[in-house]
Design a protein around this motif. Structure first.
Motif, PDB file in Angstrom:
ATOM      1  N   UNK A   1       0.791  -1.231   0.000  1.00  0.00           N
ATOM      2  CA  UNK A   1       0.000   0.000   0.000  1.00  0.00           C
ATOM      3  C   UNK A   1       0.823   1.281   0.000  1.00  0.00           C
ATOM      4  N   UNK A   2       1.985   1.273   0.657  1.00  0.00           N
ATOM      5  CA  UNK A   2       2.816   2.466   0.656  1.00  0.00           C
ATOM      6  C   UNK A   2       3.254   2.857  -0.744  1.00  0.00           C
ATOM      7  N   UNK A   3       3.352   1.871  -1.643  1.00  0.00           N
ATOM      8  CA  UNK A   3       3.728   2.130  -3.025  1.00  0.00           C
ATOM      9  C   UNK A   3       2.513   2.506  -3.865  1.00  0.00           C
ATOM     10  N   UNK A   4       1.334   1.994  -3.495  1.00  0.00           N
ATOM     11  CA  UNK A   4       0.142   2.160  -4.332  1.00  0.00           C
ATOM     12  C   UNK A   4      -0.603   3.464  -4.123  1.00  0.00           C
ATOM     13  N   UNK A   5      -0.433   4.103  -2.969  1.00  0.00           N
ATOM     14  CA  UNK A   5      -1.265   5.259  -2.642  1.00  0.00           C
ATOM     15  C   UNK A   5      -1.182   6.342  -3.710  1.00  0.00           C
ATOM     16  N   UNK A   6       0.026   6.771  -4.066  1.00  0.00           N
ATOM     17  CA  UNK A   6       0.175   7.854  -5.042  1.00  0.00           C
ATOM     18  C   UNK A   6      -0.307   7.429  -6.441  1.00  0.00           C
ATOM     19  N   UNK A   7       0.062   6.238  -6.958  1.00  0.00           N
ATOM     20  CA  UNK A   7      -0.458   5.827  -8.279  1.00  0.00           C
ATOM     21  C   UNK A   7      -1.984   5.725  -8.324  1.00  0.00           C
ATOM     22  N   UNK A   8      -2.601   5.240  -7.240  1.00  0.00           N
ATOM     23  CA  UNK A   8      -4.067   5.148  -7.224  1.00  0.00           C
ATOM     24  C   UNK A   8      -4.714   6.530  -7.200  1.00  0.00           C
TER      25      UNK A   8
ATOM     26  N   UNK B   1      -7.558   9.839   1.996  1.00  0.00           N
ATOM     27  CA  UNK B   1      -8.404   9.332   3.076  1.00  0.00           C
ATOM     28  C   UNK B   1      -9.190   8.101   2.620  1.00  0.00           C
ATOM     29  N   UNK B   2      -9.676   8.105   1.372  1.00  0.00           N
ATOM     30  CA  UNK B   2     -10.431   6.964   0.837  1.00  0.00           C
ATOM     31  C   UNK B   2      -9.551   5.730   0.730  1.00  0.00           C
ATOM     32  N   UNK B   3      -8.355   5.899   0.199  1.00  0.00           N
ATOM     33  CA  UNK B   3      -7.429   4.771   0.061  1.00  0.00           C
ATOM     34  C   UNK B   3      -7.018   4.258   1.435  1.00  0.00           C
ATOM     35  N   UNK B   4      -6.810   5.183   2.360  1.00  0.00           N
ATOM     36  CA  UNK B   4      -6.394   4.792   3.712  1.00  0.00           C
ATOM     37  C   UNK B   4      -7.463   3.954   4.411  1.00  0.00           C
ATOM     38  N   UNK B   5      -8.731   4.156   4.053  1.00  0.00           N
ATOM     39  CA  UNK B   5      -9.807   3.358   4.644  1.00  0.00           C
ATOM     40  C   UNK B   5      -9.626   1.887   4.299  1.00  0.00           C
ATOM     41  N   UNK B   6      -9.324   1.591   3.022  1.00  0.00           N
ATOM     42  CA  UNK B   6      -9.110   0.200   2.620  1.00  0.00           C
ATOM     43  C   UNK B   6      -7.897  -0.387   3.336  1.00  0.00           C
TER      44      UNK B   6
ATOM     45  N   UNK C   1       3.930   4.847   9.952  1.00  0.00           N
ATOM     46  CA  UNK C   1       5.140   4.883   9.137  1.00  0.00           C
ATOM     47  C   UNK C   1       5.039   3.926   7.955  1.00  0.00           C
ATOM     48  N   UNK C   2       4.591   2.694   8.192  1.00  0.00           N
ATOM     49  CA  UNK C   2       4.512   1.721   7.117  1.00  0.00           C
ATOM     50  C   UNK C   2       3.580   2.146   5.991  1.00  0.00           C
ATOM     51  N   UNK C   3       2.515   2.880   6.333  1.00  0.00           N
ATOM     52  CA  UNK C   3       1.533   3.291   5.331  1.00  0.00           C
ATOM     53  C   UNK C   3       1.813   4.672   4.762  1.00  0.00           C
ATOM     54  N   UNK C   4       2.283   5.602   5.599  1.00  0.00           N
ATOM     55  CA  UNK C   4       2.307   7.008   5.190  1.00  0.00           C
ATOM     56  C   UNK C   4       3.683   7.644   5.052  1.00  0.00           C
ATOM     57  N   UNK C   5       4.766   6.935   5.373  1.00  0.00           N
ATOM     58  CA  UNK C   5       6.070   7.591   5.242  1.00  0.00           C
ATOM     59  C   UNK C   5       6.408   7.910   3.788  1.00  0.00           C
ATOM     60  N   UNK C   6       6.171   6.953   2.880  1.00  0.00           N
ATOM     61  CA  UNK C   6       6.471   7.212   1.470  1.00  0.00           C
ATOM     62  C   UNK C   6       5.649   8.394   0.930  1.00  0.00           C
TER      63      UNK C   6
END
Length: 423
Positions: free
Chosen positions: A31-38, A47-52, A252-257
């Protein structure tokens, strides 16, 4: 039965477990890699992606005690095989999603359940079933598989996503799960007596008691929860591990990148920073396991949470400061990332018994993932509405400092200082 072989089968079990946890960690780091491409492809908010991601983290934790019950009911090997199959199918299916609810259902529910069946309760169960000697050290190595998976997968996934699209990264992690699948089927065993040995480092032992084949795994898991809620130690362990999850996987695992990208750091470079932290955690967590074999685990946890809190308080300033400051954060935080697991498992075993550690630690780990899920959603919401992550980072640092004091009360009257073990 006394052990006479030079090579103990327990080390093979440890190796297969390590590979399984490594692949699971690689999948969970995606997910840390996918957030920006999605965000770019679908226009979904952070916020929507973080919910999943939060649903995934929550189910990853809540599956732990039930997975431990399935270890007793259908066996460790079958449970691990089912988990890897679910992960391969679920991660592959993410390439077909086009709506936010697709991501919640596929990544959140399906992948979350599959990953939860190979959570830290697997490490705790394997260590207590197969090892009598050096339990903390072995648990440290297995726990460090999370860092190793991050180290191996993140840079590769970032490059695949950057050059070939995020779907190629998803297929790569699904393929990794399928590679480990046959190793689990052919090598993994449920108990040492199945291969004619005792636990590593133990003298002759009787075969473990067999569970009633009709015993309901859900009843086993809920029975552990009922026992736990009556124990002060359980609430202290669960509360401190809640903070652990909030300050690691969830934040950190989800939002540091994404936070690094916000400050002008390229995504591939940010993933490399997270992977570097994984290298350091590989050493830090292994050392933590070695220390937990020798010293009071309450004091170790106090140090770990205190140092983590200080590093998180400095993160917002490191992101906006010179490059060396972010590197300093990576070193300081990376050595401490999941060093809390070995002493927490040790305290759980001492409080509730070795035979119950899988289910009891499963529930304690569930609180870890509740914290992770809430932190992932909270940090994503903070970023969406305030424009940066500073509030999330500072609050996480404060609660880590609070946890440093909380852990000193765990099992305080029954846990003397541990002298180093004899060689």
């Amino acid at each position: 039965m006394a052990e006479t072989r030079k090579f103990h089968y327990a080390w093979l079990i440890m190796g297969v477990t390590f590979l399984t946890l490594l692949v699971t960690a690689g999948i969970r780091s995606t997910p840390g890699i996918l957030i920006v491409p999605l965000e770019h492809e679908f226009g979904w908010s952070r916020a929507t992606i973080s919910l999943a991601v939060s649903v995934n983290l929550l189910l990853y934790g809540l599956m732990g005690p039930f997975a431990a019950a399935f270890f007793d009911r259908i066996g460790v090997r079958r449970t691990m095989a089912v988990a890897l199959f679910l992960l391969a199918v679920g991660v592959s299916a993410t390439t077909l999603m086009t709506r936010p609810w697709h991501m919640v259902l596929i990544w959140g529910v399906l992948v979350g359940c599959g990953a939860g069946m190979t959570a830290y309760s697997l490490s705790a169960t394997v260590v207590n079933r197969w090892f009598h000697k050096s339990q903390g050290t072995v648990l440290g190595v297995l726990t460090a598989s999370s860092a190793t998976g991050q180290l191996l997968f993140l840079p590769l996934l970032a490059r695949l996503s950057h050059h070939h699209g995020w779907r190629s990264a998803a297929f790569a992690t699904a393929a990794a799960a399928l590679v480990v699948f046959p190793l689990v089927l052919f090598i993994m065993r449920n108990h040492p007596h199945e291969v004619g040995v005792s636990r590593y480092g133990a003298e002759e032992e009787a075969a473990p008691a067999q569970h009633d084949p009709g015993e309901n795994p859900f009843r086993i898991a809920m029975g552990g929860l009922q026992r736990g809620i009556r124990s002060t130690d359980f609430w202290l362990l669960a509360g401190s591990f809640f903070v652990c999850g909030a300050s690691t996987n969830g934040l950190i695992g989800t939002h540091l990148v994404p936070a690094c990208v916000d400050h002008g750091i390229p995504e591939v470079a940010a993933a490399g920073l997270l992977a570097f932290m994984g290298i350091l955690d590989l050493f830090g967590t292994t050392l933590s396991g070695w220390l937990s074999d020798r010293y009071n685990s309450r004091y170790l946890l106090c140090w770990y949470y205190g140092l983590r809190g200080l590093s998180l308080l400095g993160l917002p300033f490191a992101l906006s400061g010179p490059q060396w400051s972010l590197s300093a954060f990576a070193i300081f935080y990376g050595l401490d990332w999941i060093a809390t697991v070995p002493p927490t498992v040790r305290l759980t075993a001492e409080s509730f018994g070795r035979e119950n550690v899988g289910v009891m630690f499963g529930w304690i780990f569930a609180s870890h993932q509740v914290g992770a899920a809430l932190a992932a959603t909270f940090a994503g919401t903070v970023r969406t509405y305030l424009g940066d992550y500073m509030v999330a980072f500072l609050l996480s640092g404060v609660i880590c400092l609070m946890a440093a004091g909380l852990v000193l009360r765990i099992n305080g009257r029954r846990l003397p200082r541990l002298a180093p073990e004899a060689a």
